[in-house]
Every structure is written in C-alpha cells, then in structure tokens.
Design an enzyme around this catalytic site. Sequence first.
Site, PDB file in Angstrom:
ATOM      1  CG  HIS A 199      38.777  16.164  37.514  1.00  0.00           C
ATOM      2  ND1 HIS A 199      39.356  14.921  37.556  1.00  0.00           N
ATOM      3  CD2 HIS A 199      39.023  16.637  36.265  1.00  0.00           C
ATOM      4  CE1 HIS A 199      39.929  14.657  36.387  1.00  0.00           C
ATOM      5  NE2 HIS A 199      39.745  15.688  35.585  1.00  0.00           N
TER       6      HIS A 199
ATOM      7  CG  ASP B  48      70.024  13.080  49.392  1.00  0.00           C
ATOM      8  OD1 ASP B  48      69.074  13.679  48.849  1.00  0.00           O
ATOM      9  OD2 ASP B  48      69.874  12.196  50.246  1.00  0.00           O
TER      10      ASP B  48
ATOM     11  CD1 TRP C 137      40.586  24.389  36.188  1.00  0.00           C
ATOM     12  CD2 TRP C 137      42.579  24.875  37.086  1.00  0.00           C
ATOM     13  NE1 TRP C 137      41.435  24.743  35.176  1.00  0.00           N
ATOM     14  CE2 TRP C 137      42.666  25.042  35.689  1.00  0.00           C
ATOM     15  CE3 TRP C 137      43.718  25.123  37.857  1.00  0.00           C
ATOM     16  CZ2 TRP C 137      43.838  25.448  35.043  1.00  0.00           C
ATOM     17  CZ3 TRP C 137      44.885  25.526  37.210  1.00  0.00           C
ATOM     18  CH2 TRP C 137      44.932  25.679  35.827  1.00  0.00           C
TER      19      TRP C 137
ATOM     20  CB  SER D 228      54.933  21.916  48.898  1.00  0.00           C
ATOM     21  OG  SER D 228      55.438  20.799  48.237  1.00  0.00           O
ATOM     22  CB  SER D 229      55.558  24.212  44.091  1.00  0.00           C
ATOM     23  OG  SER D 229      54.678  23.252  43.688  1.00  0.00           O
TER      24      SER D 229
ATOM     25  CG  HIS E 230      50.345  29.725  28.959  1.00  0.00           C
ATOM     26  ND1 HIS E 230      49.486  28.917  28.259  1.00  0.00           N
ATOM     27  CD2 HIS E 230      51.564  29.505  28.439  1.00  0.00           C
ATOM     28  CE1 HIS E 230      50.164  28.268  27.335  1.00  0.00           C
ATOM     29  NE2 HIS E 230      51.422  28.611  27.426  1.00  0.00           N
TER      30      HIS E 230
ATOM     31  CD  GLU F 152      50.917  24.721  37.371  1.00  0.00           C
ATOM     32  OE1 GLU F 152      51.899  25.313  37.853  1.00  0.00           O
ATOM     33  OE2 GLU F 152      50.603  23.562  37.669  1.00  0.00           O
TER      34      GLU F 152
ATOM     35  CE1 TYR G  72      54.410  24.709  26.350  1.00  0.00           C
ATOM     36  CE2 TYR G  72      52.929  26.462  27.028  1.00  0.00           C
ATOM     37  CZ  TYR G  72      53.384  25.586  26.061  1.00  0.00           C
ATOM     38  OH  TYR G  72      52.817  25.575  24.831  1.00  0.00           O
TER      39      TYR G  72
ATOM     40  CB  SER H 241      64.339  14.123  25.622  1.00  0.00           C
ATOM     41  OG  SER H 241      63.408  15.043  25.135  1.00  0.00           O
TER      42      SER H 241
ATOM     43  CG  HIS I  28      46.523  31.723  25.142  1.00  0.00           C
ATOM     44  ND1 HIS I  28      47.794  31.358  24.800  1.00  0.00           N
ATOM     45  CD2 HIS I  28      46.219  30.980  26.233  1.00  0.00           C
ATOM     46  CE1 HIS I  28      48.237  30.448  25.647  1.00  0.00           C
ATOM     47  NE2 HIS I  28      47.293  30.193  26.523  1.00  0.00           N
ATOM     48  CG  HIS I  29      44.269  30.720  29.312  1.00  0.00           C
ATOM     49  ND1 HIS I  29      43.940  29.388  29.243  1.00  0.00           N
ATOM     50  CD2 HIS I  29      45.611  30.782  29.224  1.00  0.00           C
ATOM     51  CE1 HIS I  29      45.054  28.670  29.141  1.00  0.00           C
ATOM     52  NE2 HIS I  29      46.075  29.495  29.125  1.00  0.00           N
TER      53      HIS I  29
ATOM     54  CB  THR J 180      55.894  23.118  20.571  1.00  0.00           C
ATOM     55  OG1 THR J 180      55.778  24.178  21.523  1.00  0.00           O
ATOM     56  CG2 THR J 180      55.287  21.861  21.143  1.00  0.00           C
TER      57      THR J 180
ATOM     58  CE  LYS K  29      61.561  21.060  24.150  1.00  0.00           C
ATOM     59  NZ  LYS K  29      62.536  20.114  24.650  1.00  0.00           N
TER      60      LYS K  29
ATOM     61  NE  ARG L 184      36.235  24.454  30.983  1.00  0.00           N
ATOM     62  CZ  ARG L 184      37.471  24.908  31.222  1.00  0.00           C
ATOM     63  NH1 ARG L 184      37.992  25.873  30.485  1.00  0.00           N
ATOM     64  NH2 ARG L 184      38.205  24.391  32.175  1.00  0.00           N
TER      65      ARG L 184
HETATM   66  C1  HEM Z   1      51.389  24.486  21.020  1.00  0.00           C
HETATM   67  C2  HEM Z   1      51.099  24.603  22.248  1.00  0.00           C
HETATM   68  C3  HEM Z   1      49.823  25.164  22.863  1.00  0.00           C
HETATM   69  C4  HEM Z   1      48.999  26.157  22.429  1.00  0.00           C
HETATM   70  C5  HEM Z   1      49.139  26.970  21.171  1.00  0.00           C
HETATM   71  C6  HEM Z   1      47.935  26.276  23.406  1.00  0.00           C
HETATM   72  C7  HEM Z   1      46.902  27.186  23.344  1.00  0.00           C
HETATM   73  C8  HEM Z   1      45.852  27.259  24.232  1.00  0.00           C
HETATM   74  C9  HEM Z   1      44.796  28.225  24.202  1.00  0.00           C
HETATM   75  C10 HEM Z   1      44.656  29.328  23.171  1.00  0.00           C
HETATM   76  C11 HEM Z   1      43.961  27.971  25.241  1.00  0.00           C
HETATM   77  C12 HEM Z   1      42.721  28.761  25.638  1.00  0.00           C
HETATM   78  C13 HEM Z   1      41.511  28.182  25.065  1.00  0.00           C
HETATM   79  C14 HEM Z   1      40.272  28.792  25.652  1.00  0.00           C
HETATM   80  O1  HEM Z   1      40.119  28.851  26.887  1.00  0.00           O
HETATM   81  O2  HEM Z   1      39.427  29.196  24.844  1.00  0.00           O
HETATM   82  C15 HEM Z   1      44.478  26.843  25.939  1.00  0.00           C
HETATM   83  C16 HEM Z   1      43.897  26.275  27.060  1.00  0.00           C
HETATM   84  C17 HEM Z   1      44.521  25.354  27.860  1.00  0.00           C
HETATM   85  N1  HEM Z   1      45.731  24.739  27.595  1.00  0.00           N
HETATM   86 FE1  HEM Z   1      46.860  24.987  25.949  1.00  0.00          FE
HETATM   87  N2  HEM Z   1      48.107  25.367  24.384  1.00  0.00           N
HETATM   88  C18 HEM Z   1      49.259  24.675  24.096  1.00  0.00           C
HETATM   89  C19 HEM Z   1      49.833  23.680  24.850  1.00  0.00           C
HETATM   90  C20 HEM Z   1      49.374  23.300  26.083  1.00  0.00           C
HETATM   91  C21 HEM Z   1      50.084  22.429  26.978  1.00  0.00           C
HETATM   92  C22 HEM Z   1      51.427  21.800  26.680  1.00  0.00           C
HETATM   93  C23 HEM Z   1      49.323  22.294  28.075  1.00  0.00           C
HETATM   94  C24 HEM Z   1      49.573  21.504  29.337  1.00  0.00           C
HETATM   95  C25 HEM Z   1      50.305  20.490  29.446  1.00  0.00           C
HETATM   96  C26 HEM Z   1      48.135  23.078  27.887  1.00  0.00           C
HETATM   97  C27 HEM Z   1      47.126  23.156  28.813  1.00  0.00           C
HETATM   98  C28 HEM Z   1      46.017  23.944  28.677  1.00  0.00           C
HETATM   99  C29 HEM Z   1      44.966  24.039  29.655  1.00  0.00           C
HETATM  100  C30 HEM Z   1      44.921  23.307  31.005  1.00  0.00           C
HETATM  101  C31 HEM Z   1      44.012  24.911  29.141  1.00  0.00           C
HETATM  102  C32 HEM Z   1      42.655  25.271  29.717  1.00  0.00           C
HETATM  103  C33 HEM Z   1      42.665  25.976  30.997  1.00  0.00           C
HETATM  104  C34 HEM Z   1      41.245  26.212  31.476  1.00  0.00           C
HETATM  105  O3  HEM Z   1      40.566  27.073  30.927  1.00  0.00           O
HETATM  106  O4  HEM Z   1      40.824  25.533  32.415  1.00  0.00           O
HETATM  107  N3  HEM Z   1      48.190  23.664  26.662  1.00  0.00           N
HETATM  108  N4  HEM Z   1      45.646  26.417  25.314  1.00  0.00           N
HETATM  109 CU   LIG Z   2      47.697  28.948  28.010  1.00  0.00          CU
END
Ligand code: HEM
Ligand SMILES: [Cu+2]
Lengths: 537, 184
Positions: A89, A118, A154, A181-182, A265, A267, A269, A280, A314-315, A340, A343, A462
């Site tokens: 998923h 084009d 994933w 591709s990307s 990370h 990614e 963004y 916008s 941070h992950h 952010t 914005k 999870r």
């Molecule tokens: C102010 C902006 C953001 C901050 C401060 C932030 C911070 C964080 C942090 C600290 C984690 C880790 C949490 C953990 O695993 O314990 C996390 C996970 C995640 N964030 Fe964000 N994030 C932000 C914006 C975004 C945006 C814009 C996206 C995507 C469009 C995003 C997608 C994700 C995803 C997919 C994960 C989890 C990945 C995984 O473990 O599978 N985040 N974020």
């Molecule tokens: Cu991140």
Amino acid sequence: MAAVHDDHAHGHGHGHEHGHDDHAHGPPKGMMRWLTTTNHKDIGTMYLWFSFSMFIVGGLMAFGIRAELFQPGMQLMTPEFFNSLTTNHGLIMVFGAIMPAFVGFANWQVPMMIGAPDMAFARMNNWSFWLLPPAALLLVAAFFVPGGAGAGGWTFYPPLSVQMGMGMDMMIFAVHILGASSIMGSINIITTILNMRAPGMTLMKMPLFVWTWLITAYLLVLVMPVLAGTVTMLLTDRHFGTNFFNAAGGGDPIMFQHIFWFFGHPEVYIMILPAFGIVSEILPTFSRKPLFGYSSMVYATASIAILSCVVWAHHMFTVGMPVTAQLFFMYATMLIAVPTGVKVFNWTATMWQGSMSFETPMLFAIGFIFLFTIGGFSGVVCAVVPVDIQVQETYYVIAHFHYVLVSGSLFALFGGVYYWLPKWTGHMYDESLGKLHFWMSMVFFNVTFFVQHFLGLAGMPRRVPDYALQFADFNMISSIGAFGFGLSQLIFLAAVVKCIRGGKKAEAKPWEGATTLEWDLPSPAPYHSWVTPPVVK
Amino acid sequence: MSVVQANTTMMKKLLIVSVAMFGFGFALIPLYEKICEVAGVNNLLNADTLTGNVQVDTSRWLTVELDANTRGLPWQFKPMQASVRIHPGELVEVMYEVRNNSDREVAGQAIPSYSPQLLAQHLKKLECFCFTRQVLKPNEVRQMPVQFMIEPSLPDDVRVMTISYTFFELSNDLVDTGGKAKPI
Ligand code: HEM
Ligand SMILES: [Cu+2]
C-alpha cells in the site's frame, strides 16, 4: 476553428497557425497513438490515468488493511499477508499514485504555462512513462510468487529485506525502474523549464507551480540515485555475498536507515512541493487577487528543499544515536516548519479581503490548507525527541503522514484536476458532483485519520494485524471512515468521466481570476500549443 | 547555441549529477564508518582501556545474563554460566564455549548486542572473543573469555541486563563491505 479565433482574441496573436498545425499533425488513431506518442499532453494524460489506477490498487490494499483492523482478533488474512498489504500500500501510493500524478500535471501544465511547444526531450518523455507499467506489474505480480510480496515495510529495512523471498527482489527491481523513470522525467522537466521558456518569461515571472516543480525535479535528481544505490546494496547483500547491511560480515542495518532516509525525507517533500504549487495557482484565481508574497514563496520552497536534505534522522530517533545528533536533527526539523509557516501565512494572506468564490478547486485548496497545517503540527510534535521516542512506530506517525499526504498532496491533486479539467477536456465538470466529492472526502478523511492520533498516543503500534481490546472503538471508527473515503473516490471518477464525455462547453478562460498563460489557449487545449511562443510582457 | 544543443548539454550535466549521486550513496558507507569511529559509537572490534582508578560500588548488585546464538553456521555456542552477579566497577571474566559440529574448517565472527540499549555506554570490554574472527577446525571445541567491567555511572534503576552474542559464518567469498571484520 472558432475556438482558435477566440484564442486569437485573447491576445497572443498566433491562433491561426495553431489551428493549421492541429490539422496537419493531429494524433494518430488507436493504440499506437498511446504507445508511440511524444506529445506532452498525451503523455500527461497517460501518467494521470496510470496514477489513478494505482490509486485504486493501493486503495484496495488499504481496504484490506482496514477490514482486518475493523475488529480486534485475526479475521480475514494471515499476518504475513497483512504485512504485504501495508508494505505495498505504502509503496504503490508513494511511487505509483502520488509521484506519477504530479509528473502528469507537469507534463500537461509546464509547457503550456511557460509558453513552450512541448517537453525538451519528447522521445525520452515517452520512455519515462512506459517504464511505469512494467514496474507496477512487478509490484502486483509479487503477490503471486512463492513467499508472497515484500512484507517488511515500504522502507525496505534490513534484516527483513535481506531475508525475504523473491517477492522482495521484485520490489527492488520495481523501485529501480520507477527511480529511472523519475530521474528521466526530472531531467526533462528541468531542461524544459530552464531552456524553453517563452521570450520575456523570466524565472521570477514563472507561475509558482512551475517553480515548485523545478525545485522538486532537482531534489529528485539528487536523491533518487541514492535510493537506487541503497536498494542495489540490498540486492547484492541478498544474492552476491556483500555485507553492507548484514551484521554477519560486519555490515550495519542501522546504516541502511541512514541512507534510506537520506533519500526518504527529501522524498516526502518531493510529494508535497508540487502540491504547494497547485494550491498557489488555485488560491489567487478564486480569491481574484495576485498571490501574496510571490518571491517569498519561491525562497521558502527553495529553503524547504535544502533543509529537507539535513533532517533525515528524525525518522530514527530510537536507534540509539548520540544525544548531540538527536538534538541536531530535532532543531533542523523544527526549522523546516519556518518556511512552511511562511507558505501557510502567504496563502491565508492571499485569501484575505479577496473576492472569494468556492468552486470545487477552491474547496480542495482550502481543505488542503486546514488539514495540511494539522499534519505539519503533528510533524513538529514528532520532531521533539522525547515525544517521538514515545510515538515512533505508532499510529500517531500514521496519522501525521496521512494528514500531509492525503489531505495535503492528494487534495491538492484533486483540486488541480478540477481546476484544469476544463482546459484539458474542453468541458466544465459537474460542479455539484465535485462539491459532493469534496465534502465526502473531507468528512471521511477526518473520520479515518483523526482518531489515529488517539490510537498512537495510547500506544497502538503500526503494522500490526491485531491489537489490544482498548483500541477497538477507535479502530472501528477509523475503518468506517476508510470505507467511506474509498467509496467517495468513485464520485471523483464519475465526475472526471462525465466531464470528458461532455458537459457545458468551457471557455478559453473559464475562471475569471486566472492569469497564467495556459488560459490564453483555447479549451480544449489544441494538440500542439505555443508552436510560436507567446511574448510575455 | 540552438535550443536543441542547449538541451543536450543540460541533459549531460544532469546525467552526470545523477551518476555522481548514485556513487555518493555508496560513498556514504565509508563516511558513516568514519563518523562512527570519530564519534566513538559502534566500535565493536576494539578493546576498551580502563583509565584511572574505578571504585567498586559494593552497595549495588547487578545481574548480567549471558546469551549466545548462532546464525547459519554448524556450531554449538553457549555461555559456561547463564548469568553472573557482580558489582558496578568490578572487573569480571566470563567464559563461552563453542564447538564446531561439522567436519570442515569454519570461520565465524561474533557480534554483540546489549539490553537495555544504554548498557553499551557503560560496558567496558577489555578482552573478548568477538574482537577477532574465530576459526575452528573440524569438531574443535574452544573456550573463550570475555573480560568486562560495568561502570558505576550506570543508572541506578538498571539491575538486570543481558549481553548477547551471535556468531555468523565468514566464508571465503564474503566481500568485506561493512566494518572491519576481515574475510579469510
Ligand atoms: C512541518 C513539516 C514536517 C515535520 C516537522 C515532519 C516531521 C516528521 C517526523 C519527525 C517524522 C518521524 C516520526 C516517526 O517516525 O517517529 C515524520 C514522519 C513522516 N512524515 Fe513528516 N514532517 C513534516 C512534513 C511532512 C510532509 C509534508 C510529508 C509528506 C507529504 C511528510 C511525510 C511523512 C512520512 C511519510 C512519514 C513516515 C514515514 C514512515 O515511517 O513510514 N511529513 N515526519
Ligand atoms: Cu522526514
């Protein structure tokens, strides 16, 4: 021809040539048109349909996940299959649905918005698209090989990803192909934007959607190869006796996490910056005011992109990093919230005292601002090390990233589709269907994901197919929301199909507040547009 | 320069960047090891040295459980005692025994793991069979020591802890891409 003359009246002055062109090299008919096309609009269309079908496939997997989690206990599937569902998923939604959808938008819109005929490399554009279906096939076919599809998440974390069966190899190859591709797509987009703008279209006059894609494409070129490298290392660990991540030979599984998130990370963004761009474009149009703080938007986008490369750990706050490293990544992550915030402020200021109207694209844009901001806040909560040590690998993180990805990226995509459908199809979409789609999505989205914050704070991990009894109520609510959200997307399909087949004829510029170049073209946009570039003043 | 030429130049530049970034992914590995070395984390193969005089804290008792595993090699591996009771600051020696059950020569490397995680910061190992690879002749049995001390700085609430080792096979065709465990 009538439409073309309309276009003439709107002022770029070369309508007649277009009309002529259109007749001379219209699209060939049948299947060959789609296999061999090098036309940016055809390719954009294929990207969008591909992405929608992957959205359905990934959605069905989510359906399976939420059905199993509807009640505590094991009801429908084996735990292994459940893990395959969560893994695929995530992978399919990220690489199959969200990313190709944005590339589809770039294909359709970037040339029209900068006055280019084009994309820069039309043939390569065709290849970039046709790499996707084989990759998708690999991902789906993995479910039918011995051992099943990849089930380690994933994120490909070893040691699981080194141990699993051939489903994992298929996943790795799929990622290689999607990455290639990307990268090809990004090279195309960067070159188009930098080299093919119409005379007078300086960088700081570019629509924000184009800016955000330029920056995103650079990010992709920087980090996609790193992902390709790291999954290659997994592959050689699995089959060729290397020990990058294999503790046996002195390798280190934690190192995988560092390299993966160095890609991962940026990614996330990559998946949100073009969404910022779409929003916008929509907000000024329906507020009938220029975007507030255009140049600060550009700088904020660029600083988000740069910062996003130094926050990856941070992950992995719980892997046992030194405290200094934890503090660095914590503060760097919090710093991202500043651009952010700029914005969000600018979007709000754009609406302020505007003459607003609430057509479907605008509803999605406003929904985006509300819900994305909630996701941004829960992100900052996760960035606080002591808090994150509690919530890591819980449903709190799931709630966070669905607020930024579903009500962020996906809502922006929906808004963008409604916004540009009249230009793409030549018809107005059915406004009441659009609004119904928005409100159903809005309500069911929150029912699904808001309660997951509570589940996470209460400690529900999870990626588990079963859970303790105290989590039962919220899980049931979440599952009901998910079924509702999934079914609501059929309204979207209906609205799009209806719009393609007919409907009120769209004017060249159906939105009175729109200002960008594509609205100077007739609707539907001719097969070849801006063969003679417009002059931007 | 025509647009086509300009585009081709641009594509070449971007391709070079992509290839360079692919290489950068691999370059991260030695970089990571260097950083760990400088920061003093993850040095599994080096003996610690005791600096200065460490006071034995006889008022506290710690239980250290010993654990042994093998992965993918035909060895039997066990600690000579399941656990030891020690004081913080006390220098202790424990023995492990390993037996090669096969009739071929096998080389293995033991990788340690500690629980709770923070034990790693307070554990000083002066001698360990895990610092080098072990090569066992067919059916050879070997007893191997671990000499260690747990610093009194270990937080008070940690009373029971586990030191675990897993032996992995090192074979001839292993390519050393990770740490310093050298293949044969
Ligand atoms: C102010 C902006 C953001 C901050 C401060 C932030 C911070 C964080 C942090 C600290 C984690 C880790 C949490 C953990 O695993 O314990 C996390 C996970 C995640 N964030 Fe964000 N994030 C932000 C914006 C975004 C945006 C814009 C996206 C995507 C469009 C995003 C997608 C994700 C995803 C997919 C994960 C989890 C990945 C995984 O473990 O599978 N985040 N974020
Ligand atoms: Cu991140």
